[in-house]
Design an enzyme around this catalytic site. Structure first.
Site, short mmCIF file in Angstrom:
data_model
loop_
_atom_site.label_atom_id
_atom_site.label_comp_id
_atom_site.label_asym_id
_atom_site.label_seq_id
_atom_site.Cartn_x
_atom_site.Cartn_y
_atom_site.Cartn_z
N ARG A 297 0.84 -1.21 0.00
CA ARG A 297 0.00 0.00 0.00
C ARG A 297 0.87 1.25 0.00
O ARG A 297 2.10 1.17 0.08
CB ARG A 297 -0.97 0.02 1.18
CG ARG A 297 -0.33 -0.07 2.55
CD ARG A 297 -1.44 -0.21 3.60
NE ARG A 297 -1.02 -0.96 4.76
CZ ARG A 297 -0.53 -0.41 5.87
NH1 ARG A 297 -0.43 0.88 5.98
NH2 ARG A 297 -0.15 -1.16 6.89
N GLY A 298 0.20 2.41 -0.10
CA GLY A 298 0.90 3.69 0.02
C GLY A 298 2.03 3.87 -0.99
O GLY A 298 1.93 3.47 -2.15
N ILE A 299 3.12 4.47 -0.50
CA ILE A 299 4.26 4.78 -1.37
C ILE A 299 4.87 3.49 -1.95
O ILE A 299 5.24 3.45 -3.13
CB ILE A 299 5.33 5.56 -0.56
CG1 ILE A 299 4.77 6.92 -0.13
CG2 ILE A 299 6.61 5.72 -1.35
CD1 ILE A 299 5.63 7.67 0.89
N ARG B 97 4.27 -7.31 6.45
CA ARG B 97 3.86 -8.27 7.48
C ARG B 97 2.68 -9.09 7.01
O ARG B 97 2.59 -10.28 7.24
CB ARG B 97 3.52 -7.56 8.78
CG ARG B 97 4.73 -7.06 9.53
CD ARG B 97 4.34 -6.13 10.64
NE ARG B 97 3.61 -4.97 10.13
CZ ARG B 97 3.19 -3.95 10.85
NH1 ARG B 97 3.42 -3.94 12.15
NH2 ARG B 97 2.55 -2.95 10.30
N ASP C 23 8.59 -9.50 8.33
CA ASP C 23 8.49 -8.58 9.47
C ASP C 23 9.88 -8.02 9.74
O ASP C 23 10.76 -8.73 10.26
CB ASP C 23 7.94 -9.29 10.70
CG ASP C 23 7.75 -8.33 11.87
OD1 ASP C 23 8.18 -7.14 11.74
OD2 ASP C 23 7.20 -8.74 12.90
N GLY D 210 7.89 1.41 6.72
CA GLY D 210 8.22 2.17 7.91
C GLY D 210 6.99 2.45 8.74
O GLY D 210 5.87 2.36 8.26
N TYR E 129 11.40 8.35 15.27
CA TYR E 129 11.25 8.30 13.80
C TYR E 129 12.39 9.05 13.12
O TYR E 129 13.00 8.56 12.17
CB TYR E 129 9.90 8.91 13.45
CG TYR E 129 9.52 8.87 11.98
CD1 TYR E 129 9.13 7.68 11.36
CD2 TYR E 129 9.52 10.04 11.22
CE1 TYR E 129 8.76 7.67 10.01
CE2 TYR E 129 9.16 10.03 9.89
CZ TYR E 129 8.77 8.84 9.29
OH TYR E 129 8.40 8.82 7.96
N LYS F 262 15.18 7.71 10.47
CA LYS F 262 15.24 8.21 9.09
C LYS F 262 16.57 8.91 8.80
O LYS F 262 17.05 8.87 7.68
CB LYS F 262 14.06 9.15 8.82
CG LYS F 262 12.69 8.44 8.85
CD LYS F 262 12.63 7.34 7.82
CE LYS F 262 11.25 6.70 7.71
NZ LYS F 262 11.22 5.63 6.69
P1 NAP Z 1 1.90 3.26 5.06
O1 NAP Z 1 0.83 3.55 4.07
O2 NAP Z 1 1.61 3.35 6.52
O3 NAP Z 1 2.50 1.81 4.72
C1 NAP Z 1 3.53 1.27 5.50
C2 NAP Z 1 4.00 -0.02 4.85
O4 NAP Z 1 5.02 -0.60 5.66
C3 NAP Z 1 2.89 -1.03 4.73
O5 NAP Z 1 3.03 -1.70 3.50
C4 NAP Z 1 3.15 -1.97 5.90
O6 NAP Z 1 2.61 -3.26 5.61
C5 NAP Z 1 4.68 -1.97 5.93
N1 NAP Z 1 5.23 -2.32 7.24
C6 NAP Z 1 4.98 -1.72 8.44
N2 NAP Z 1 5.66 -2.35 9.41
C7 NAP Z 1 6.36 -3.37 8.82
C8 NAP Z 1 7.22 -4.39 9.30
N3 NAP Z 1 7.52 -4.52 10.62
N4 NAP Z 1 7.75 -5.24 8.42
C9 NAP Z 1 7.46 -5.16 7.09
N5 NAP Z 1 6.64 -4.23 6.58
C10 NAP Z 1 6.08 -3.35 7.44
O7 NAP Z 1 3.19 4.16 4.83
P2 NAP Z 1 3.56 5.18 3.65
O8 NAP Z 1 2.99 6.48 3.99
O9 NAP Z 1 3.32 4.55 2.33
O10 NAP Z 1 5.13 5.31 3.92
C11 NAP Z 1 6.10 4.52 3.27
C12 NAP Z 1 7.47 4.98 3.72
O11 NAP Z 1 7.61 6.37 3.39
C13 NAP Z 1 7.70 4.87 5.22
O12 NAP Z 1 9.02 4.47 5.47
C14 NAP Z 1 7.49 6.28 5.73
O13 NAP Z 1 8.20 6.53 6.89
C15 NAP Z 1 8.00 7.09 4.55
N6 NAP Z 1 7.45 8.44 4.49
C16 NAP Z 1 6.11 8.64 4.39
C17 NAP Z 1 5.61 9.94 4.34
C18 NAP Z 1 4.14 10.24 4.23
O14 NAP Z 1 3.78 11.43 4.30
N7 NAP Z 1 3.26 9.27 4.05
C19 NAP Z 1 6.49 11.02 4.39
C20 NAP Z 1 7.86 10.77 4.48
C21 NAP Z 1 8.32 9.47 4.52
P3 NAP Z 1 2.05 -4.23 6.78
O15 NAP Z 1 1.26 -3.35 7.73
O16 NAP Z 1 1.24 -5.25 6.07
O17 NAP Z 1 3.27 -4.80 7.40
#
Ligand code: NAP
Length: 236
Positions: free
Chosen positions: A14-16, A36, A50, A79, A142, A146
């Site tokens: 999902r997401g990014i 996960r 995980d 993350g 966090y 990062k």
């Molecule tokens: P998100 O929608 O919350 O998705 C997080 C992803 O990480 C999910 O696919 C989740 O899948 C996986 N995940 C979480 N814990 C895990 C674990 N222990 N082992 C393996 N997979 C795991 O996040 P997002 O917003 O797309 O963000 C993606 C990345 O971009 C992250 O590193 C985040 O810090 C970074 N980021 C995001 C933003 C933002 O504004 N959204 C800004 C800057 C940086 P499961 O839950 O199925 O494990």
């Protein structure tokens, strides 16, 4: 030229991460997504992983190489956050964020570089955050994870450059995903006023940069921290 092999995208369900997986597939890559849940959206290949569990990382990596072939590119995208002021931050808040966002990606990258060294070609991308260099209130754990990614990527760029392997960081600002959906309206408004482009990014805008960094065209880009933040982090 890119050798035979696959790209592994963590958090690609999902997401990014999902946007990265789709863009990479559209660019001709064989893609495996790890999370996960082990879910495989859009018929993408998936593995249950995980990052907070070293044994799970080993298992998942072995499964990917046996089932899909050598991993020649790794997008460390998965993350989590556990935001709260430091005075209230529990040991679990500290440990889980650092394990998932930093130690896990280091372990997974260690597993992946062996094959990249053999192939004499590799791409490693870390999805960090604008918070790595700007800091964020309530985000000590966090931000530590990062900003740690930047030191890791730059060390790898030096270690592995002679082997044809690049290591780079993408630092997104605020992106419309589940992670930012948790912010309340007043915080969202406050954030928007500080972004020169005046809006959040779409996941696809991050994925385009990640896909470029995995390409042959990015062969001379290593140790870079690429902001994709609408100008939010300028000067940091
Ligand atoms: P998100 O929608 O919350 O998705 C997080 C992803 O990480 C999910 O696919 C989740 O899948 C996986 N995940 C979480 N814990 C895990 C674990 N222990 N082992 C393996 N997979 C795991 O996040 P997002 O917003 O797309 O963000 C993606 C990345 O971009 C992250 O590193 C985040 O810090 C970074 N980021 C995001 C933003 C933002 O504004 N959204 C800004 C800057 C940086 P499961 O839950 O199925 O494990």
């Amino acid at each position: 030229m890119r050798p035979e092999g696959v790209v592994l995208v963590t958090g690609g369900n999902r997401g990014i991460g999902l946007a990265c997986a789709r863009r990479l597939r559209d660019a001709g890559w064989s893609v495996v997504v790890g999370s996960r849940s082990g879910l495989a959206p859009d018929g993408l290949a998936a593995v249950s992983l995980d990052l907070a569990d070293p044994a799970s990382i080993e298992r998942a990596f072995d499964h990917v190489t046996q089932a899909h072939g050598p991993v020649i590119a790794l997008v460390n995208n998965a993350g989590i956050t556990a935001d709260t002021l430091l005075m209230r931050m529990s040991d679990t808040d500290i440990d889980t964020v650092l394990e998932t966002n930093l130690a896990g990606p280091i372990r997974l990258t260690r597993a992946a570089v062996r094959g990249m060294v053999r192939a004499r070609w590799g791409r490693i991308v870390f999805v960090s955050s604008v918070v790595a260099t700007m800091g964020g209130p309530g985000q000590v754990n966090y931000a530590a994870s990062k900003s740690g990614m930047i030191g890791v990527a730059r060390s790898l760029a030096r270690e592995l450059g002679p082997r044809g392997i690049t290591a780079n960081v993408v630092a997104p600002g605020f992106v419309d995903t589940d992670m930012t959906a948790e912010l309340d309206d007043s915080r969202r408004e406050q954030i928007l006023t500080s972004i020169p482009l005046g809006r959040y990014a779409s996941p696809d805008e991050i994925a385009g940069v990640v896909t470029f960094l995995c390409s042959d065209d990015a062969g001379y880009v290593t140790g870079a921290v690429v902001p994709v933040d609408g100008g939010l982090g300028m000067g940091h």
